[in-house]
Design an enzyme around this catalytic site. Structure first.
Site, mmCIF file in Angstrom:
data_model
loop_
_atom_site.group_PDB
_atom_site.id
_atom_site.type_symbol
_atom_site.label_atom_id
_atom_site.label_comp_id
_atom_site.label_asym_id
_atom_site.label_seq_id
_atom_site.Cartn_x
_atom_site.Cartn_y
_atom_site.Cartn_z
ATOM 1 N N HIS A 23 8.586 83.285 35.660
ATOM 2 C CA HIS A 23 7.189 82.988 35.311
ATOM 3 C C HIS A 23 7.123 82.172 34.021
ATOM 4 O O HIS A 23 6.389 81.184 33.933
ATOM 5 C CB HIS A 23 6.394 84.283 35.064
ATOM 6 C CG HIS A 23 6.202 85.161 36.264
ATOM 7 N ND1 HIS A 23 6.551 86.490 36.285
ATOM 8 C CD2 HIS A 23 5.667 84.904 37.487
ATOM 9 C CE1 HIS A 23 6.233 87.019 37.454
ATOM 10 N NE2 HIS A 23 5.699 86.075 38.209
ATOM 11 N N ARG A 38 9.557 79.351 45.013
ATOM 12 C CA ARG A 38 10.946 79.791 44.923
ATOM 13 C C ARG A 38 11.722 79.306 46.133
ATOM 14 O O ARG A 38 12.435 78.340 46.079
ATOM 15 C CB ARG A 38 11.021 81.314 44.812
ATOM 16 C CG ARG A 38 10.725 81.794 43.417
ATOM 17 C CD ARG A 38 10.466 83.241 43.353
ATOM 18 N NE ARG A 38 9.264 83.591 44.093
ATOM 19 C CZ ARG A 38 8.611 84.693 43.950
ATOM 20 N NH1 ARG A 38 9.041 85.620 43.138
ATOM 21 N NH2 ARG A 38 7.522 84.929 44.640
ATOM 22 N N LYS A 83 -1.259 96.634 45.694
ATOM 23 C CA LYS A 83 0.187 96.456 45.579
ATOM 24 C C LYS A 83 0.833 97.610 44.811
ATOM 25 O O LYS A 83 2.057 97.639 44.679
ATOM 26 C CB LYS A 83 0.491 95.132 44.860
ATOM 27 C CG LYS A 83 0.535 93.914 45.783
ATOM 28 C CD LYS A 83 1.291 92.777 45.118
ATOM 29 C CE LYS A 83 1.487 91.600 46.058
ATOM 30 N NZ LYS A 83 2.122 90.452 45.355
ATOM 31 N N SER A 127 9.738 89.552 40.521
ATOM 32 C CA SER A 127 9.385 90.819 39.849
ATOM 33 C C SER A 127 9.787 92.026 40.706
ATOM 34 O O SER A 127 10.269 93.032 40.199
ATOM 35 C CB SER A 127 7.877 90.891 39.603
ATOM 36 O OG SER A 127 7.454 89.838 38.802
HETATM 37 P P1 ADP Z 1 1.996 87.055 43.486
HETATM 38 O O1 ADP Z 1 1.538 88.454 43.754
HETATM 39 O O2 ADP Z 1 0.870 86.051 43.460
HETATM 40 O O3 ADP Z 1 3.179 86.581 44.287
HETATM 41 P P2 ADP Z 1 3.832 87.003 41.237
HETATM 42 O O4 ADP Z 1 3.596 87.578 39.880
HETATM 43 O O5 ADP Z 1 4.956 87.543 42.024
HETATM 44 O O6 ADP Z 1 2.441 87.130 41.956
HETATM 45 O O7 ADP Z 1 4.033 85.422 41.112
HETATM 46 C C1 ADP Z 1 3.072 84.586 40.515
HETATM 47 C C2 ADP Z 1 3.448 83.149 40.755
HETATM 48 O O8 ADP Z 1 4.667 82.847 40.099
HETATM 49 C C3 ADP Z 1 3.663 82.785 42.229
HETATM 50 O O9 ADP Z 1 3.222 81.457 42.429
HETATM 51 C C4 ADP Z 1 5.166 82.871 42.382
HETATM 52 O O10 ADP Z 1 5.627 82.033 43.425
HETATM 53 C C5 ADP Z 1 5.599 82.339 41.028
HETATM 54 N N1 ADP Z 1 6.936 82.798 40.675
HETATM 55 C C6 ADP Z 1 7.364 84.067 40.483
HETATM 56 N N2 ADP Z 1 8.673 84.104 40.178
HETATM 57 C C7 ADP Z 1 9.096 82.793 40.166
HETATM 58 C C8 ADP Z 1 10.354 82.138 39.954
HETATM 59 N N3 ADP Z 1 11.454 82.842 39.694
HETATM 60 N N4 ADP Z 1 10.401 80.803 40.054
HETATM 61 C C9 ADP Z 1 9.287 80.100 40.356
HETATM 62 N N5 ADP Z 1 8.089 80.635 40.577
HETATM 63 C C10 ADP Z 1 7.981 81.972 40.487
#
Ligand code: ADP
Length: 164
Positions: free
Chosen positions: A17, A95, A41, A133
């Site tokens: 992030h 990703r 979630k 995460s």
């Molecule tokens: P969500 O519940 O929307 O998936 P996340 O907190 O998991 O929320 O992710 C928020 C955003 O950050 C999403 O667009 C996700 O694809 C991106 N993201 C999370 N981890 C990574 C990473 N390692 N590389 C690139 N983008 C990421």
């Protein structure tokens, strides 16, 4: 002034992030990090804890990059949230192929709801690309070392939460 909304659950914020946030500084002047409440979630960290960790990690980033960063919890429709905060852009991280299908549908539907908001995807640096995460939590729960995936502050919060 160009503003983007970067929405997510951030349970917890990872180096993936943070890399996306850093990269956004080349595209926008202001980044609103939209923290989804996401009760469904069943997040490990409360909304306040997630917001607190993001704020703590973003102070230095804002200073280094000159990007204005605001952390904004939201529970309404993403496109309404974008309009509320004055964002012309929704920023998402990509990703792997697995993310693509869902993101593709989201863009398509959001475009019907409001065609003036553009979604932009960024990819993290290679070493951060695989970080999620959900997996960080699983590894930490099983006693694994997650220090390469999260900041020291988040690492500490994870060990405290999972040891109690
Ligand atoms: P969500 O519940 O929307 O998936 P996340 O907190 O998991 O929320 O992710 C928020 C955003 O950050 C999403 O667009 C996700 O694809 C991106 N993201 C999370 N981890 C990574 C990473 N390692 N590389 C690139 N983008 C990421």
């Amino acid at each position: 002034m160009r503003t983007a909304l970067y929405p997510g659950t951030f349970d917890p914020i990872t180096l993936g992030h943070l890399d996306i946030i850093r990269r956004s500084a080349t595209l926008v002047d202001k980044l609103v990090i939209g923290v989804a409440i996401n009760r469904d979630k069943g997040p490990l960290f409360s909304l306040e804890e997630r917001v607190g960790m993001i704020e703590a990690e973003c102070v230095g980033l804002a200073e280094q990059t000159g990007l204005e960063i605001v952390v904004h919890p939201f529970e309404n429709l993403l496109i309404d949230c974008a309009n509320d905060v004055g964002a012309q852009i929704i920023l998402r991280g990509l990703r792997a192929v697995a993310d693509f299908e869902y993101e593709y549908q989201m863009v398509g539907m959001n475009r019907v709801l409001d065609s003036s908001v553009e979604t932009v995807f960024l990819m993290a640096e290679a070493r951060y690309q695989a970080i999620a995460s959900k997996l960080v939590k699983e590894i930490a729960r099983l006693g694994g070392d997650v220090s390469k995936f999260v900041t020291p502050l988040v690492n500490e919060a994870l060990s405290q939460r999972l040891s109690s």
